[in-house]
Design a protein around this motif. Structure first.
Motif, mmCIF file in Angstrom:
data_model
loop_
_atom_site.group_PDB
_atom_site.id
_atom_site.type_symbol
_atom_site.label_atom_id
_atom_site.label_comp_id
_atom_site.label_asym_id
_atom_site.label_seq_id
_atom_site.Cartn_x
_atom_site.Cartn_y
_atom_site.Cartn_z
ATOM 1 N N ASN A 127 0.749 -1.082 -0.102
ATOM 2 C CA ASN A 127 0.027 0.102 -0.035
ATOM 3 C C ASN A 127 0.672 1.351 0.165
ATOM 4 N N GLN A 128 2.136 1.228 -0.421
ATOM 5 C CA GLN A 128 2.839 2.250 -0.431
ATOM 6 C C GLN A 128 2.299 3.388 -1.278
ATOM 7 N N LEU A 129 2.259 3.403 -2.572
ATOM 8 C CA LEU A 129 1.770 4.368 -3.480
ATOM 9 C C LEU A 129 0.267 4.842 -3.070
ATOM 10 N N LYS A 130 -0.388 3.722 -2.643
ATOM 11 C CA LYS A 130 -1.845 4.314 -2.133
ATOM 12 C C LYS A 130 -1.667 5.165 -0.996
ATOM 13 N N ASP A 131 -0.928 4.881 0.011
ATOM 14 C CA ASP A 131 -0.856 5.885 1.076
ATOM 15 C C ASP A 131 -0.411 7.144 0.730
ATOM 16 N N TYR A 132 0.669 7.303 -0.173
ATOM 17 C CA TYR A 132 1.114 8.415 -0.776
ATOM 18 C C TYR A 132 0.070 9.233 -1.514
ATOM 19 N N GLU A 147 -3.084 8.863 -0.969
ATOM 20 C CA GLU A 147 -4.271 9.567 -0.283
ATOM 21 C C GLU A 147 -3.829 10.477 0.337
ATOM 22 N N TYR A 148 -2.525 10.568 0.945
ATOM 23 C CA TYR A 148 -1.944 11.840 1.646
ATOM 24 C C TYR A 148 -2.072 13.109 0.840
ATOM 25 N N LEU A 149 -1.663 12.841 -0.416
ATOM 26 C CA LEU A 149 -1.645 14.191 -1.185
ATOM 27 C C LEU A 149 -2.881 14.543 -1.708
ATOM 28 N N GLU A 150 -3.836 13.664 -1.904
ATOM 29 C CA GLU A 150 -5.225 13.995 -1.811
ATOM 30 C C GLU A 150 -5.886 14.727 -1.004
ATOM 31 N N LYS A 151 -5.577 14.278 0.239
ATOM 32 C CA LYS A 151 -6.198 14.982 1.437
ATOM 33 C C LYS A 151 -5.574 16.375 1.560
ATOM 34 N N ASN A 152 -4.216 16.595 1.555
ATOM 35 C CA ASN A 152 -3.703 17.973 1.923
ATOM 36 C C ASN A 152 -3.442 18.754 0.775
ATOM 37 N N THR A 153 -3.848 18.390 -0.512
ATOM 38 C CA THR A 153 -3.924 19.414 -1.672
ATOM 39 C C THR A 153 -4.929 19.676 -2.472
ATOM 40 N N ASN A 154 -6.235 19.279 -1.845
ATOM 41 C CA ASN A 154 -7.611 19.391 -2.417
ATOM 42 C C ASN A 154 -7.357 18.697 -3.794
ATOM 43 N N GLY A 155 -6.463 17.433 -4.093
ATOM 44 C CA GLY A 155 -6.579 16.918 -5.346
ATOM 45 C C GLY A 155 -5.633 17.547 -6.367
ATOM 46 N N TYR A 194 -2.285 17.643 -7.164
ATOM 47 C CA TYR A 194 -0.913 16.962 -7.021
ATOM 48 C C TYR A 194 -0.763 16.053 -8.350
ATOM 49 N N VAL A 195 0.604 15.698 -8.376
ATOM 50 C CA VAL A 195 1.085 14.628 -9.341
ATOM 51 C C VAL A 195 2.092 13.822 -8.462
ATOM 52 N N LEU A 196 1.775 12.559 -8.538
ATOM 53 C CA LEU A 196 2.579 11.666 -7.915
ATOM 54 C C LEU A 196 3.480 11.072 -8.862
ATOM 55 N N PHE A 197 4.734 11.135 -8.812
ATOM 56 C CA PHE A 197 5.795 10.192 -9.728
ATOM 57 C C PHE A 197 6.516 9.174 -9.182
ATOM 58 N N TYR A 198 6.124 8.177 -10.172
ATOM 59 C CA TYR A 198 6.792 6.942 -9.762
ATOM 60 C C TYR A 198 8.232 6.510 -10.585
ATOM 61 N N LEU A 199 9.321 7.016 -10.055
ATOM 62 C CA LEU A 199 10.372 6.868 -10.645
ATOM 63 C C LEU A 199 11.501 5.810 -10.542
ATOM 64 N N ASN A 200 11.959 5.108 -11.424
ATOM 65 C CA ASN A 200 12.707 4.224 -11.414
ATOM 66 C C ASN A 200 13.628 3.729 -12.723
ATOM 67 N N LYS A 206 3.902 -2.284 -8.507
ATOM 68 C CA LYS A 206 3.372 -3.388 -8.307
ATOM 69 C C LYS A 206 2.154 -3.327 -7.609
ATOM 70 N N LEU A 207 1.144 -4.235 -7.999
ATOM 71 C CA LEU A 207 -0.242 -4.215 -7.405
ATOM 72 C C LEU A 207 -0.354 -4.216 -5.793
ATOM 73 N N LYS A 208 0.748 -4.698 -5.263
ATOM 74 C CA LYS A 208 0.786 -4.484 -3.731
ATOM 75 C C LYS A 208 1.128 -3.132 -3.330
ATOM 76 N N SER A 209 1.557 -2.152 -4.068
ATOM 77 C CA SER A 209 1.665 -0.804 -3.808
ATOM 78 C C SER A 209 0.522 0.006 -3.964
ATOM 79 N N ILE A 210 -0.091 -0.279 -4.987
ATOM 80 C CA ILE A 210 -1.290 0.378 -5.461
ATOM 81 C C ILE A 210 -2.294 -0.499 -6.373
ATOM 82 N N ASP A 211 -3.507 -0.693 -6.081
ATOM 83 C CA ASP A 211 -4.416 -1.601 -6.763
ATOM 84 C C ASP A 211 -4.514 -1.023 -8.315
ATOM 85 N N GLU A 212 -4.979 -2.144 -8.939
ATOM 86 C CA GLU A 212 -5.077 -1.755 -10.365
ATOM 87 C C GLU A 212 -6.234 -0.560 -10.619
#
Length: 224
Positions: free
Chosen positions: A102-107, A109-117, A119-125, A132-138
């Motif tokens: 739930n790592q990206l899911k938690d990120y 949710e935090y950004l959604e709550k604290n920025t009124n939506g 935001y952009v969350l970048f997953y860099l690698n 992976k699906l365990k980090s954020i569901d499909e």
């Protein structure tokens, strides 16, 4: 070529060879260059180019916060957190560590709550591989992709070209030199771009293990 020009070019030298450079240090470097108030002397140049490449709208660059390793809960730290007047940017930099549950899911949710939506969350690698699906569901990831709130970017196809753009526009020679070394480090360490010395050693291994190398090539192609 190396024998002839190494004295002038020091082809294998890198200033990063003296330091331990891992996931956290790479994030620190990114946060530094994306901070308009840092002493690189280029103001909002680097952040402006980042926004131009990775966002789909014109954004006023009025920076409120730039934090590396932003603590959002007792268990979560966002690698890079940049708050602007109109948009908040989060960057999760994944090099060696596996995705947490739930790592990206938690990120998100935090950004959604604290920025009124806003935001952009970048997953860099290194290769721009999806989380992976365990980090954020499909279902949630698809929703965020559609809303341009989650973007997957890679060193190879995104970060290296961005650094090239920074190099073209950067006016300070000492800052440009650091960026060139940083780019070379990423290419050699994560993207398999060999120095001349590495190429020589690899060729010797290949010559001595031709059959095994052929199997490796076949397996690599299927994996890729």
């Amino acid at each position: 070529f190396k024998k002839e020009y190494n004295r002038q070019l020091a082809l294998d030298f890198s200033l990063f060879q003296f330091f331990s450079v891992g996931e956290n240090k790479i994030s620190q470097v990114l946060a530094y260059f994306l901070d308009v108030n840092q002493n690189h002397g280029q103001g909002d140049l680097f952040l402006s180019e980042f926004l131009k490449v990775f966002t789909d709208k014109e954004i006023e660059i009025k920076q409120i916060a730039n934090v590396c390793e932003k603590i959002i809960t007792n268990k979560r730290r966002l690698d890079v957190y940049i708050k602007l007047k109109e948009l908040t940017i989060g960057i999760e930099n994944k090099v060696w560590a596996d995705d947490q549950i739930n790592q990206l899911k938690d990120y998100s949710e935090y950004l959604e709550k604290n920025t009124n939506g806003n935001y952009v969350l970048f997953y860099l690698n290194p290769y721009g591989i999806a989380p992976k699906l365990k980090s954020i569901d499909e279902k949630l990831s698809h929703k965020l992709y559609e809303e341009n709130k989650l973007k997957v970017i890679g060193y190879k196809q995104d970060l290296i070209p961005l650094i090239n753009t920074w190099l073209i526009n950067c006016e300070a020679d000492n800052v440009s030199y650091f960026l060139k070394e940083f780019k070379k480090y990423l290419e050699v360490k994560f993207l398999g771009k060999n120095t001349l010395n590495m190429s020589k050693e690899l060729r010797e291994i290949i010559y001595k293990n031709e059959r095994e190398i052929q199997h490796l090539v076949n397996e690599y192609k299927s994996i890729e």
